[in-house]
Design an enzyme around this catalytic site. Structure first.
Site, PDB file in Angstrom:
ATOM      1  N   ARG A   1      22.197  -4.801   1.204  1.00 46.10           N
ATOM      2  CA  ARG A   1      21.496  -5.916   2.159  1.00 46.10           C
ATOM      3  C   ARG A   1      20.148  -6.141   1.641  1.00 46.10           C
ATOM      4  O   ARG A   1      19.872  -7.237   1.739  1.00 46.10           O
ATOM      5  CB  ARG A   1      21.751  -5.273   3.415  1.00 46.10           C
ATOM      6  CG  ARG A   1      22.895  -5.379   4.174  1.00 46.10           C
ATOM      7  CD  ARG A   1      23.011  -4.229   5.218  1.00 46.10           C
ATOM      8  NE  ARG A   1      22.051  -4.849   6.507  1.00 46.10           N
ATOM      9  CZ  ARG A   1      21.473  -4.026   7.228  1.00 46.10           C
ATOM     10  NH1 ARG A   1      21.818  -2.772   7.381  1.00 46.10           N
ATOM     11  NH2 ARG A   1      20.539  -4.547   8.182  1.00 46.10           N
TER      12      ARG A   1
ATOM     13  N   SER B   1      23.593   0.390  11.171  1.00 48.94           N
ATOM     14  CA  SER B   1      23.021   0.992  10.227  1.00 48.94           C
ATOM     15  C   SER B   1      22.222   2.403  11.093  1.00 48.94           C
ATOM     16  O   SER B   1      22.253   3.418  10.716  1.00 48.94           O
ATOM     17  CB  SER B   1      21.981   0.273   9.228  1.00 48.94           C
ATOM     18  OG  SER B   1      21.296   1.058   8.534  1.00 48.94           O
TER      19      SER B   1
ATOM     20  N   HIS C   1      14.168   6.907  17.975  1.00 47.17           N
ATOM     21  CA  HIS C   1      14.013   5.810  16.734  1.00 47.17           C
ATOM     22  C   HIS C   1      13.133   4.812  17.152  1.00 47.17           C
ATOM     23  O   HIS C   1      13.249   4.129  18.193  1.00 47.17           O
ATOM     24  CB  HIS C   1      15.222   5.352  16.336  1.00 47.17           C
ATOM     25  CG  HIS C   1      15.278   4.673  15.000  1.00 47.17           C
ATOM     26  ND1 HIS C   1      15.242   4.951  14.088  1.00 47.17           N
ATOM     27  CD2 HIS C   1      15.296   3.159  15.103  1.00 47.17           C
ATOM     28  CE1 HIS C   1      15.269   3.829  12.968  1.00 47.17           C
ATOM     29  NE2 HIS C   1      15.421   2.903  13.574  1.00 47.17           N
TER      30      HIS C   1
ATOM     31  N   ASP D   1      26.018   3.826   4.538  1.00 51.92           N
ATOM     32  CA  ASP D   1      24.871   3.113   5.037  1.00 51.92           C
ATOM     33  C   ASP D   1      23.827   2.944   4.009  1.00 51.92           C
ATOM     34  O   ASP D   1      23.635   1.937   3.849  1.00 51.92           O
ATOM     35  CB  ASP D   1      24.444   3.776   6.273  1.00 51.92           C
ATOM     36  CG  ASP D   1      23.215   3.041   6.688  1.00 51.92           C
ATOM     37  OD1 ASP D   1      22.936   2.045   7.023  1.00 51.92           O
ATOM     38  OD2 ASP D   1      22.246   3.691   6.469  1.00 51.92           O
TER      39      ASP D   1
ATOM     40  N   LYS E   1      23.539   6.670  11.152  1.00 47.27           N
ATOM     41  CA  LYS E   1      22.674   7.797  10.875  1.00 47.27           C
ATOM     42  C   LYS E   1      22.129   8.505  11.980  1.00 47.27           C
ATOM     43  O   LYS E   1      22.263   9.856  11.908  1.00 47.27           O
ATOM     44  CB  LYS E   1      21.144   7.193  10.140  1.00 47.27           C
ATOM     45  CG  LYS E   1      21.650   6.807   8.826  1.00 47.27           C
ATOM     46  CD  LYS E   1      20.313   6.110   8.114  1.00 47.27           C
ATOM     47  CE  LYS E   1      19.858   5.149   8.857  1.00 47.27           C
ATOM     48  NZ  LYS E   1      18.838   4.161   8.009  1.00 47.27           N
TER      49      LYS E   1
END
Lengths: 434, 434
Positions: free
Chosen positions: B170, B185, B84, B163, B189
């Protein structure tokens, strides 16, 4: 620059100053339903942490003020003066103070609120008088102010509606306890009602919203500054709320105490606060040159029946039974009375105001939620004050109640009293003047 | 204790720790629509200021993770590893990295996001391949993972729906930039997708969400801790995002660059990041013992065509045209191209990544709002990198565009380049490994 709410929130969050026109726009749009609650909730929490500086606060207050009608009382002669208390336990001062000051020629446009949680509200206490109407049209209220120099009414939907909407949101989002938000909420309503001068009773201690002296002082200064930004003169007294005020907590009971004060009697602390706040109101209203002169004038008005006579006229004009002024037993009284007795000899070292308030709430004298109905007759009568010597078995309080809550309330009320061997040192009632 | 949201908000606001069961309940209730947005918004802002400690974060992440389906990939052999990136400009690394690592035997269950604002998204880049499908059923995706050792898909509605809902809130309440909220968050995931190990590319600098090294380091540590709390191994590289990555910004242009990398070519920085992140993935996946071995393996897979061959298979399996691997001109290309030229001789001292991203956004390569459609063919191609010497009049970039935004984008793109007399000192691309 275009108005983009997430940016406004982020900037306040980061400690930047918002511009006056941004604040005006956000309050206006929120009042109009154009900005969702969730964005305001985030902004309010950012304000909780970052505060609002003087210019921001002036803009914020002004925007709330102009979200509705702003009363114009300029055609009524005299310097219009109001008083606001940040809320306490047994705080019935407005009830004797307003008629006393009005009887001395200072016009009093007084718009009060209802009680919620542990604090009582002037409106509820007024409504304990049979027939008394607090919902007057503005036209009628102004006529009363012109004729009698006083009105005692509730907030109308037209006055600072943005504040009303914002307050409801703060109540459910953990953003009530913010000095700039509290200050702007109070001041927007007070300025909208058309007053020229305001005396604030900022309460500090266990029974107040502010338990810390520095915070109370900051709140007072903040309101004074907002007032002067709007061209209003504001005086504040910081007063001690570590014990109940006077000897009663509950609506009709407090009304009866206020009437006693206007009959020249009443507990010494209730009288002291009435004189101190009244003197400041007379000074702002141009009817006294200094505190001493003001306090003497108030004392006379209480002793010579002038304040009470004025109150009777207001009651009559607002649809209530003025007979309560001569005969307070015409106020609602509770069918049941239950004494609370001391469990030892000694001196009353402490009477915890929040516990007393909680006991009164249990028997229906207050509201837990806005929807609750109150029972005007119920509440607590104290027979001993802090510093009094008591003997085991002697009643220190009486619970006035109906069918619900008496068991719990009595148990609570007993724990509100701390009795010790030595005479306690009492903090002064009036802490300082700002 | 009963669950009362205003109390929860106030306690977090005051710096108290929330209990795990309170956090679980509030996330669950919010996901179910039982707690209004405005209360969550206030809580999120309080979290922005007060943070979440390790236990709170584990509970928060776990609650989001279990608000939906949690993939069970245990029946597929091997250690499943994902990567990620916190988002940058020109970050096409996943496109060449995932096939390279998968081709070396580490299963890659990769669920990516779309671009928003100045950062691009892997999904948008994948979709520049004609026919490529990112919306596969979980059954289909698992089959791909079993057969090819890789899937490249988008987040389904079933994965961490809390989320998704929280992120939308947010986004509009100025509460995106909170390390615990960002970390939970991402991690909720990633854990929900069933991976065993995760390599994070935490970007720092002008073109990243985090411009501060300490904050980036804190974010990385926070994610590593959440991962280990959930029994996952997480490695993080902090990498420099003070210049665009590679020579392209824009979807098809970046895809072409990724293909070039898998053809054994490509810009050196794109290759360096692919090798560094790939080595970490191989180590987590048990296919390399140390960084050197891992980097060499990745380099080989890029040079010998193994990564590209694997990518062609994935494209075909996901409905796309695998011909792009041999002939990248089959990717969408912009009809119009406009050179940006240097206005003086000198060295490229800086290429501001956000300005380049903004220029690409202007010609349709990105989204301003979630609803915007992107144009896969448009974007920016750089001809000079930081440190290169250029001559006045020499093209330093080409804008690939269609009918809109070219004037503004060209003007912006010109200002993205700073040219100076002296050779700049370049910060290393890979800052540190955590």
């Amino acid at each position: 620059m275009t108005f983009f709410m997430p940016d406004i929130i982020r900037r306040k969050r980061n400690g930047d100053r918002l511009k006056a026109d941004e604040i005006q726009e956000l309050i206006r749009r929120y009042a109009e339903g154009d900005i969702p609650d969730y964005q305001l909730a985030a902004l309010l929490m950012a304000v909780f942490f970052r505060g609002l500086d003087g210019d921001e606060l002036d803009a914020w207050t002004d925007a709330m003020l102009h979200s509705g009608e702003v009363l114009d009382l300029s055609d009524i002669p005299g310097i219009k003066v109001d008083k606001h208390s940040t809320g306490g336990v047994g705080d019935k001062i407005s009830l004797c103070l307003a008629p006393a000051v009005a009887s001395l020629g200072v016009p009093i446009p007084m718009i009060s609120g209802r009680g919620l949680g542990h604090t009582g509200g002037t409106l509820d206490k007024l409504e304990s008088i049979p027939g008394f109407q607090i919902d007057l049209s503005m036209g009628k209220a102004k006529k009363l102010l012109a004729d009698l120099g006083i009105f005692l009414i509730g907030q109308t939907a037209d006055l600072a509606p943005a504040d009303k909407k914002l307050y409801s949101l703060r109540d459910v989002t953990g953003t009530v306890e913010s000095i700039p938000l509290i200050a702007s909420s109070i001041m927007s309503k007070k300025i909208a009602e058309g007053m020229d001068g305001l005396v604030l009773d900022v309460k500090v201690g266990e029974g107040a919203f502010m338990t810390d002296l520095d915070q109370a002082r900051e709140l007072a200064h903040t309101m004074i500054n907002i007032g002067s930004g709007a061209g209003k003169t504001v005086t504040a007294l910081l007063t001690n709320m570590d014990r109940p005020i006077g000897l009663t907590v509950g609506n009709a009971l407090e009304m009866a105490e206020a009437i006693a004060v206007m009959q020249g009697n009443g507990p010494s602390d209730t009288v002291e606060l009435t004189k101190a706040l009244g003197a400041e109101m007379l000074i702002l209203g141009g009817k006294a040159k200094h505190t001493d002169e003001g306090e003497k004038a108030i004392e006379q008005a209480l002793k010579n029946g002038r304040a009470l006579a004025h109150f009777a006229k207001v009651i009559e004009a607002q649809g209530g039974d003025p007979g309560v002024c001569e005969d307070p037993t015409r106020l609602p009284t509770a069918r049941e009375q239950r004494p609370i007795v001391a469990d030892r000899d000694g001196f009353v070292r402490k009477i915890h105001p929040r516990i007393v308030a909680q006991a009164a709430l249990e028997v229906g004298a207050g509201r837990r939620t806005k929807e609750d109905k109150i029972d005007p007759a119920t509440g607590v009568k104290l027979h001993a004050k802090v510093g009094d010597s008591v003997r085991r078995g002697q009643p220190v309080a009486t619970l006035h109640h109906h069918d619900t809550g008496a068991e719990t309330a009595a148990a609570m009320l007993f724990t509100a009293f701390e009795i010790s061997d030595s005479m306690p040192v009492q903090a002064p009632l009036i802490i300082e003047k700002l």
